[in-house]
Structure formats: C-alpha cells, structure tokens
Design a protein around this motif. Structure first.
Motif, PDB file in Angstrom:
ATOM      1  N   GLY A  29     -38.623 -60.874  39.763  1.00  0.00           N
ATOM      2  CA  GLY A  29     -39.109 -61.068  38.396  1.00  0.00           C
ATOM      3  C   GLY A  29     -38.808 -59.867  37.528  1.00  0.00           C
ATOM      4  O   GLY A  29     -37.750 -59.256  37.592  1.00  0.00           O
ATOM      5  N   LYS A  30     -39.799 -59.500  36.718  1.00  0.00           N
ATOM      6  CA  LYS A  30     -39.634 -58.413  35.769  1.00  0.00           C
ATOM      7  C   LYS A  30     -39.976 -57.064  36.392  1.00  0.00           C
ATOM      8  O   LYS A  30     -39.897 -56.036  35.739  1.00  0.00           O
ATOM      9  CB  LYS A  30     -40.552 -58.648  34.565  1.00  0.00           C
ATOM     10  CG  LYS A  30     -40.379 -60.013  33.920  1.00  0.00           C
ATOM     11  CD  LYS A  30     -41.479 -60.260  32.907  1.00  0.00           C
ATOM     12  CE  LYS A  30     -41.416 -61.665  32.352  1.00  0.00           C
ATOM     13  NZ  LYS A  30     -42.504 -61.934  31.413  1.00  0.00           N
ATOM     14  N   THR A 177     -37.327 -66.124  37.033  1.00  0.00           N
ATOM     15  CA  THR A 177     -37.841 -64.991  36.284  1.00  0.00           C
ATOM     16  C   THR A 177     -37.117 -63.711  36.649  1.00  0.00           C
ATOM     17  O   THR A 177     -36.981 -62.804  35.844  1.00  0.00           O
ATOM     18  CB  THR A 177     -39.348 -64.812  36.574  1.00  0.00           C
ATOM     19  OG1 THR A 177     -40.007 -66.038  36.294  1.00  0.00           O
ATOM     20  CG2 THR A 177     -39.955 -63.734  35.701  1.00  0.00           C
ATOM     21  N   ASN A 180     -34.521 -62.220  34.348  1.00  0.00           N
ATOM     22  CA  ASN A 180     -34.874 -61.740  33.009  1.00  0.00           C
ATOM     23  C   ASN A 180     -34.579 -60.256  32.798  1.00  0.00           C
ATOM     24  O   ASN A 180     -34.640 -59.767  31.681  1.00  0.00           O
ATOM     25  CB  ASN A 180     -36.362 -62.008  32.744  1.00  0.00           C
ATOM     26  CG  ASN A 180     -36.645 -63.483  32.604  1.00  0.00           C
ATOM     27  OD1 ASN A 180     -35.730 -64.270  32.414  1.00  0.00           O
ATOM     28  ND2 ASN A 180     -37.900 -63.862  32.715  1.00  0.00           N
ATOM     29  N   LEU A 313     -50.855 -68.305  35.260  1.00  0.00           N
ATOM     30  CA  LEU A 313     -49.753 -67.835  34.410  1.00  0.00           C
ATOM     31  C   LEU A 313     -49.896 -66.342  34.113  1.00  0.00           C
ATOM     32  O   LEU A 313     -48.897 -65.618  34.017  1.00  0.00           O
ATOM     33  CB  LEU A 313     -49.711 -68.633  33.112  1.00  0.00           C
ATOM     34  CG  LEU A 313     -49.339 -70.113  33.250  1.00  0.00           C
ATOM     35  CD1 LEU A 313     -49.419 -70.812  31.896  1.00  0.00           C
ATOM     36  CD2 LEU A 313     -47.944 -70.272  33.840  1.00  0.00           C
ATOM     37  N   GLU A 316     -48.673 -64.414  37.093  1.00  0.00           N
ATOM     38  CA  GLU A 316     -47.223 -64.496  37.252  1.00  0.00           C
ATOM     39  C   GLU A 316     -46.469 -63.872  36.082  1.00  0.00           C
ATOM     40  O   GLU A 316     -45.235 -63.836  36.075  1.00  0.00           O
ATOM     41  CB  GLU A 316     -46.806 -65.959  37.414  1.00  0.00           C
ATOM     42  CG  GLU A 316     -47.334 -66.593  38.694  1.00  0.00           C
ATOM     43  CD  GLU A 316     -47.103 -68.090  38.747  1.00  0.00           C
ATOM     44  OE1 GLU A 316     -46.323 -68.594  37.918  1.00  0.00           O
ATOM     45  OE2 GLU A 316     -47.692 -68.759  39.615  1.00  0.00           O
ATOM     46  N   LEU A 318     -46.419 -64.964  32.937  1.00  0.00           N
ATOM     47  CA  LEU A 318     -45.762 -66.047  32.198  1.00  0.00           C
ATOM     48  C   LEU A 318     -46.614 -66.566  31.041  1.00  0.00           C
ATOM     49  O   LEU A 318     -46.503 -67.730  30.655  1.00  0.00           O
ATOM     50  CB  LEU A 318     -45.434 -67.208  33.164  1.00  0.00           C
ATOM     51  CG  LEU A 318     -44.452 -66.873  34.290  1.00  0.00           C
ATOM     52  CD1 LEU A 318     -44.281 -68.075  35.224  1.00  0.00           C
ATOM     53  CD2 LEU A 318     -43.100 -66.464  33.712  1.00  0.00           C
ATOM     54  N   SER A 341     -45.885 -61.507  29.724  1.00  0.00           N
ATOM     55  CA  SER A 341     -45.603 -62.823  29.147  1.00  0.00           C
ATOM     56  C   SER A 341     -44.137 -63.200  29.312  1.00  0.00           C
ATOM     57  O   SER A 341     -43.281 -62.355  29.553  1.00  0.00           O
ATOM     58  CB  SER A 341     -45.956 -62.835  27.654  1.00  0.00           C
ATOM     59  OG  SER A 341     -45.038 -62.040  26.913  1.00  0.00           O
ATOM     60  N   LYS A 342     -43.880 -64.490  29.161  1.00  0.00           N
ATOM     61  CA  LYS A 342     -42.487 -64.933  29.157  1.00  0.00           C
ATOM     62  C   LYS A 342     -41.922 -64.974  27.741  1.00  0.00           C
ATOM     63  O   LYS A 342     -40.708 -64.992  27.548  1.00  0.00           O
ATOM     64  CB  LYS A 342     -42.348 -66.300  29.816  1.00  0.00           C
ATOM     65  CG  LYS A 342     -43.017 -67.462  29.104  1.00  0.00           C
ATOM     66  CD  LYS A 342     -42.748 -68.758  29.862  1.00  0.00           C
ATOM     67  CE  LYS A 342     -43.409 -69.964  29.186  1.00  0.00           C
ATOM     68  NZ  LYS A 342     -43.149 -71.212  29.931  1.00  0.00           N
ATOM     69  N   ARG A 343     -42.825 -64.968  26.740  1.00  0.00           N
ATOM     70  CA  ARG A 343     -42.349 -64.956  25.361  1.00  0.00           C
ATOM     71  C   ARG A 343     -43.485 -64.556  24.431  1.00  0.00           C
ATOM     72  O   ARG A 343     -44.655 -64.868  24.680  1.00  0.00           O
ATOM     73  CB  ARG A 343     -41.815 -66.333  24.962  1.00  0.00           C
ATOM     74  CG  ARG A 343     -41.057 -66.320  23.640  1.00  0.00           C
ATOM     75  CD  ARG A 343     -40.306 -67.600  23.398  1.00  0.00           C
ATOM     76  NE  ARG A 343     -39.603 -67.546  22.128  1.00  0.00           N
ATOM     77  CZ  ARG A 343     -38.977 -68.571  21.570  1.00  0.00           C
ATOM     78  NH1 ARG A 343     -38.953 -69.737  22.193  1.00  0.00           N
ATOM     79  NH2 ARG A 343     -38.369 -68.456  20.415  1.00  0.00           N
TER      80      ARG A 343
END
Length: 498
Positions: A29-30, A177, A180, A313, A316, A318, A341-343
């Motif tokens: 992921g990130k 993810t 990213n 979320l 994760e 997200l 966050s994802k966005r």
C-alpha cells in the motif's frame, strides 16, 4: 506475437529469484518498505490475477499480504539503504525482530551442523554434505527455522481482518493500493485528538507512514497502543496543540467538537500564531464556522475535513476526506491525507465540507434503512434472504455496502463499523440543515426515527416527522435507538422489523 526482449528476461529472472523462506523488503500500500519473509499462502486464499505475486509475512506487525514482485527487494542486498527510509519506533522494532530472527537462525544452523558432524563420523563425506544442506535450506519442514520465526512474528492474520470476512477481492484491493506510490511524511509535528472507531485507524496509518504523532483521548488507555508504536502522549488538548504544528481532531458530534475547543485545557488555550487545527468530525455547517472563527481569532489556521467511511476503511487507509477552509493548510496536510485516505476533495469556504458530508450520510442512512426493510419483507414473504442478497449483489445495486450490511443482517453480526448512533446523529443534522433552507427531507426524517428508537431503552419514539411518506425511514432509526442498538452497526436497524 510479441517476443521476449532483454529487459523482459531480466524482469522474469528477477521474478523467479524469490522462494519460500527468503527475507525481503516488501512494499504494501502507501506504507514504507517493510522487512518480511516469503511464506506459503493458506490454501483458502487464491492468488490474485495479474502480475506475479508472493505471499509475505511482515516482521513486527500482524500484516500479511500478496505483494507484487516489483514491490519486493532482497533484504540483505538492500538493507543499508532501506534502514534509512523510516525512523519510527515501530519500524525499529521490526528491524530488531528480523535481525534477532537471523541471529537465532544462524545459531540453529550452527547447532545443526555440529549435530550433523557428530552423526556423520565414520560415514562418507557425500552423506555428510547432504545432511548439512537439508539443515540449512529454509523450508517449511525445518522446525528450528520456523520455531524461531514464530517467536518474533505474531499468529497468522490477513490485514487484521476476521477470516469470516476475508475474500480474494479484499487482498486484490489492498494490492492495488500498493501501486499508489510512497507517502513522504511531512516534517511537521502532528497532533491527534480523539480515538474513536475512525480515529484509531487514522493514527495507525499516520504512524505506519512515518509521521511524528502526539495523541490524546478522553479515555487515556486508548493511547497506550499508539505510544507503544512510537506516538507521543499529550496530557491535554491544549498541550497537544501547543507542541504540534498541525493538530487533527475526530470526535462524535457538534457538542463534543465545541467542548474540545472551548472547554477547560481545550484547543483554544494552545492555539497561537501559525498553529493549525483540522477538524475531522462530522458537524453542522454553523459549528464548523463557529470553530473556524475562534481559531482564526487567536492567529491560528483552520480546515474542516470530515472523513467519509467506516472503521475498516479507516484501518485500510481508504477513507474519503472532504475539506474546506484554509487552502494552504489543505496543501500542508497532503502527506497526512495520503496516509489515511484514498482521495481528498477541497470544497472552498468553511461549511461546505460539513454540508457535503451530511448529504452523503443522509443518503447512506436512508439506503441502509431501506435495505433492512427489504430483507424483512422478503422474510415475511417466505423468500430466502440469502437469495435476496445474491440478487442484490448481481444487479445494479451491487456494491460493498450491500454486501457488508446484508451479511451483517443474515448473520446477526452487528459489530460496529459505522455505529447506528453516528448515523442517526448525522441524519438529525441533515434534517436540521434542510429545515434551515426550507428544503424537504422526508426520506431522512423517516430513517432517523428508526435509528433514534433503537438508541434508548424506552418505548418513546418521539414526535414523528410525517409531513411526507418518506419520513418513515427516520422513524425506523429512532425505533432502533429505543431498542438499545446505539453502539451496534447501522445494519442493526433491521432489529426493528424482527
């Protein structure tokens, strides 16, 4: 037909390099690269489609995942470089664990060699070499190798998610993810006030991505885990704000948000010139504007950024963040937003983020109330609720929300992901916002009645908002509140129909 070129052969060669037992740096992921070990995946977990992947068990954490080969590097070859990428205590603990594992493995190997030599006295050298080889190769059958590993890596879990909820899709989502890219943590000191369902996951991800975080909670023991993972402990909100550059807050409702800022030893007492305050709480626009004014009056900078999502979320990383207020502060928070966050969206002046969040949560609450009502009607019609969920998941209503809440209703599992009391609170705020604008919100009013009823132990459901047929959904959430379902997941609204 495309031929395999030199670069492809190099890549394929690299992909074939790893084997069970290899120590690696894995990028999940990130999060920054983390030391781990290639292990055999559980039989029930299918390998994701697409690029070649390996199943990695990470040191010093409960995380395990399918990781793409291009996100893996040899532990020993890249050790010196990777050790400089993360200075968090959690990361240092993982390094200690892997180095101790290597040390014990070496000791076990040397002991095995000595045993082999004693047993091989008088035998042919070839036989002795074969014995040595079998004792040194990392293998699932090599008990000394695995016993030392399990001393330092916790029992097997996948992303800290219950096995009942684990599917191949969730692993693929986490692996997606990973594409990213890196989160480069800001050098600014981060404060975090409030460790509820969503706040805990956010702090966890801030720490994992290398941010320096100071935490505070009205329930002090909630801070313990994060302090063990490298966070600093703040004694009061004022102390956190005064010692940090940017302070985030995530509390229950407008009343709690105001008390946190204006109360004794509150945020306002620590705010000064250049100090930044970001409120992640879901409140009404008027509360956001009031808090903004008092923060700015003390020379501080303010951003509202309510989080849209739930416990899972949040864990994760997200969530969706809806921000409004100081644009330069929004830019300063980018690495933090990327971590949790994802966005994120910037919506302009203070109050717009609160408005957007209440609209979203109004839609969510109304939908879940309708979902519960549909499951109840299907049962009373003699239809299979399991089949109903299959049909919903195959048609235009297919989404993660339907699957999660549907399964919760079927299994009677209302472990809170988004608690019912939070949903009912947001519906109430959305209705009030509509009333102030002379905008009809009958669907939300009906849903709120159901939630509120579930949250108290009395039979009183309050004054029904029956101006329009859709107000029945507000009524149902109020009823759920009356059935003492406040702390359960929003899907517990189904209890009203039982």
């Amino acid at each position: 037909m495309r031929t395999v070129g030199t670069r492809d052969r190099r890549v394929l060669g690299k992909m074939a390099h790893f084997k069970i037992g290899d120590l690696v740096w894995g990028k999940m992921g990130k999060y920054p690269p983390w030391p781990g070990k290639i292990v055999k995946s559980p039989k029930e977990l299918k390998k994701p489609k697409g690029k070649p992947v390996y199943f990695v068990k990470f040191f010093g954490t409960d995380d395990h995942a399918w990781i793409k080969v291009d996100q893996l590097k040899s532990y020993h070859l890249h050790k010196d470089k990777m050790m400089k990428t993360n200075k968090s205590k959690r990361f240092q603990h993982s390094l200690d664990a892997v180095e101790e594992f290597i040390r014990k493995k070496k000791i076990a190997g040397e002991a095995s060699i000595k045993r082999g030599r004693r047993k091989q006295e008088g035998k042919l050298p070839f036989a002795m070499d074969k014995k040595l080889t079998s004792s040194l190769i990392p293998s699932p059958l090599n008990t000394s190798y695995h016993s030392s590993f399990h001393d330092y890596v916790k029992p097997f879990h996948i992303f800290n998610i219950d096995h009942r909820e684990m599917t191949t899709a969730s692993i693929q989502a986490a692996d997606t993810t990973a594409a990213n890219g890196n989160v480069i943590p800001t050098s600014k000191r981060i404060g975090f006030l409030g460790l509820g369902l969503v706040g805990c996951g956010m702090v966890q991800n801030l720490l994992k991505t290398g941010h320096s975080v100071t935490v505070w909670s009205r329930t002090p023991n909630k801070c313990d885990t994060f302090v063990e993972d490298g966070a600093y402990l703040g004694r009061t909100p004022a102390e956190v704000v005064s010692t940090c550059d940017i302070t985030f807050a995530c509390v229950f409702d407008p009343k709690a948000a105001k008390e946190l800022v204006l109360g004794p030893s509150g945020v306002l007492q620590g705010i000064g010139a250049g100090k930044c305050y970001v409120d992640l709480s879901t409140v009404d626009p008027e509360t956001a504007q009031e808090i903004s004014q008092v923060i700015i009056s003390r020379g501080g900078r303010y951003l509202e950024a309510p989080a849209s999502g739930n416990k899972h979320l949040s864990e994760e990383g997200l969530l969706i963040l809806l921000a409004a207020g100081d644009r330069t502060l929004y830019d300063d928070c980018i690495s933090c937003f990327q971590a949790v966050s994802k966005r994120s969206f910037y919506l302009g002046e203070v109050g717009n983020a609160a408005r957007m969040t209440l609209v979203l949560n109004m839609i969510l609450g109304s939908f879940v109330a309708s979902l519960a009502e549909g499951f109840s009607l299907a049962q009373h019609c003699g239809l299979s609720q399991h089949t109903l969920l299959e049909v919903l998941s195959a048609g235009p209503t297919a989404c993660a929300l339907v699957e999660q809440k549907g399964q919760g209703i079927l299994q009677g599992d209302y472990e809170p992901s988004s608690s019912l009391k939070h949903v009912q609170k947001d519906l109430r705020l959305a209705i009030a916002m509509g009333d102030s604008l002379h905008q009809q919100t009958p669907m939300a009013a009906a849903a709120n009645e159901v939630n509120r009823s579930c949250q108290t132990s009395t039979n009183h459901v309050g004054k029904f908002h029956f101006m329009f047929p859709c107000c029945l959904q507000l009524q149902m959430f109020k009823k759920a509140k009356a059935l003492d379902q406040s702390e359960n997941d929003m899907a517990a609204v189904y209890r009203v129909y039982e």
